[in-house]
Write an enzyme that holds these catalytic residues in place. Structure first.
Site, short mmCIF file in Angstrom:
data_model
loop_
_atom_site.label_atom_id
_atom_site.label_comp_id
_atom_site.label_asym_id
_atom_site.label_seq_id
_atom_site.Cartn_x
_atom_site.Cartn_y
_atom_site.Cartn_z
N TYR A 148 19.55 -14.56 1.44
CA TYR A 148 19.30 -13.81 -0.31
C TYR A 148 19.85 -14.31 -1.94
O TYR A 148 19.60 -13.67 -2.64
CB TYR A 148 21.28 -12.63 0.33
CG TYR A 148 21.48 -12.48 -0.70
CD1 TYR A 148 21.02 -10.56 -1.17
CD2 TYR A 148 22.78 -12.25 -1.79
CE1 TYR A 148 20.56 -9.63 -1.41
CE2 TYR A 148 22.35 -11.60 -2.56
CZ TYR A 148 22.31 -9.86 -2.81
OH TYR A 148 22.91 -8.69 -3.62
N ASP A 177 1.09 -1.25 0.34
CA ASP A 177 0.19 -0.26 0.21
C ASP A 177 0.39 1.04 -0.27
O ASP A 177 0.13 2.31 -0.57
CB ASP A 177 -1.07 0.12 0.99
CG ASP A 177 -1.87 -1.24 0.97
OD1 ASP A 177 -2.49 -1.21 -0.12
OD2 ASP A 177 -2.52 -1.49 2.07
#
Length: 285
Positions: A159, A71
């Site tokens: 990662y 958002d």
């Protein structure tokens, strides 16, 4: 062949994770070419510092955003559209590291890496691409992958997994743009060794083999001995983007070598061997 100035000498760029490292190097280089750069970062002070110090003829505009929050990223896109106009260059750059054995990695650490490195790119694509697809004129999306996208490596599982996913995301997105025929050029950026604080700021482990995680962190600092500066990385990346490359690399010998090794390993169905970095000292050497 188009020059950097012709392609990126005007218009608006949005860079996430632009408060330091490669993101900052890209912001400085693009401003120097003449772009207005939205310096987006979770660290508001860093975003303001970089935005306030970008070179002419461009200018910097700071914006604090957490790319884990879809958002919030959508809010950034609406604000940019309303206040600044169409985006000509979107660079989804924000990224994090995490050290430690996979079985010792905290759930929160794993989730944080995935949310920033993978979901952050997804949120940027969802927020910005609908407008970029219909805007007149060519625009560009650079997705920050890594040399870690084409290698496997112990002690950095979260990662490495995230960067493999990011590379696949960029490749799929490139194909989807081709299907709809929009004038948006998508590229995957695979930096090699670039000076930044990604290792010092990386997550570690609280339980299990803590020493092994911290040893690996210390070993990775050896990368800095042959790393290029963010400024050099920024110029190299923008040059290749201007030329329309899809796989953008900062150090061809290093990154293309890793890509070839990966292709050979898969084609020959070899089991993964322990990754031996040319930078990290080896115990048997």
């Amino acid at each position: 062949m188009a020059t950097q100035q012709e392609v990126f000498g005007h218009g608006l760029a949005v860079i996430t994770g632009a408060g330091a490292g490669i993101g900052e190097g890209l912001a400085r280089h693009l401003a120097g070419l003449g772009m207005t750069v939205v310096v987006a970062d979770i660290d508001e002070a860093a975003a303001r510092r970089v935005a306030g110090d970008l070179p002419a003829p461009g200018r910097g505009i700071p914006y604090a955003v957490d790319v884990r929050d879809g958002d919030a990223v959508a809010g950034l896109a609406r604000w940019v559209r309303s206040e600044l106009g169409p985006v000509r260059l979107l660079i989804a750059n924000a990224g994090l590291q995490q050290f430690g054995h996979l079985w010792d990695t905290p759930v929160a650490g794993w989730q944080r890496v995935m949310e920033v490195n993978v979901n952050g790119v997804f949120h940027c694509a969802r927020a910005f691409l609908p407008d970029m697809l219909v805007d007149p004129g060519r625009s560009h999306v650079l997705v920050m992958a890594s040399i870690g996208s084409v290698v496997s490596m112990p002690m950095q599982s979260s990662y490495i997994v995230s960067k493999h996913a990011v590379l696949a995301l960029a490749e799929c997105l490139h194909q989807e743009i081709g299907l709809v025929g929009a004038d948006v050029n998508v590229a995957a950026v695979l930096p090699g060794a670039v000076l930044s604080d990604i290792f010092s700021s990386a997550g570690g482990v609280e339980h299990g083999d803590v020493d092994a995680a911290e040893r690996h962190r210390r070993d990775m600092f050896s990368v800095r001995e042959r790393a290029i500066s963010p400024a050099e990385a920024g110029e190299t990346i923008v040059e290749q983007a201007a030329q329309g490359e899809f796989y953008i690399v900062t150090q061809p010998d290093m990154v293309l070598g890793a890509m070839r090794s990966r292709a050979e390993q898969l084609a020959e169905r070899r089991s993964p061997a322990v990754f031996r970095s040319r930078f990290v000292p080896q115990n048997d050497e």
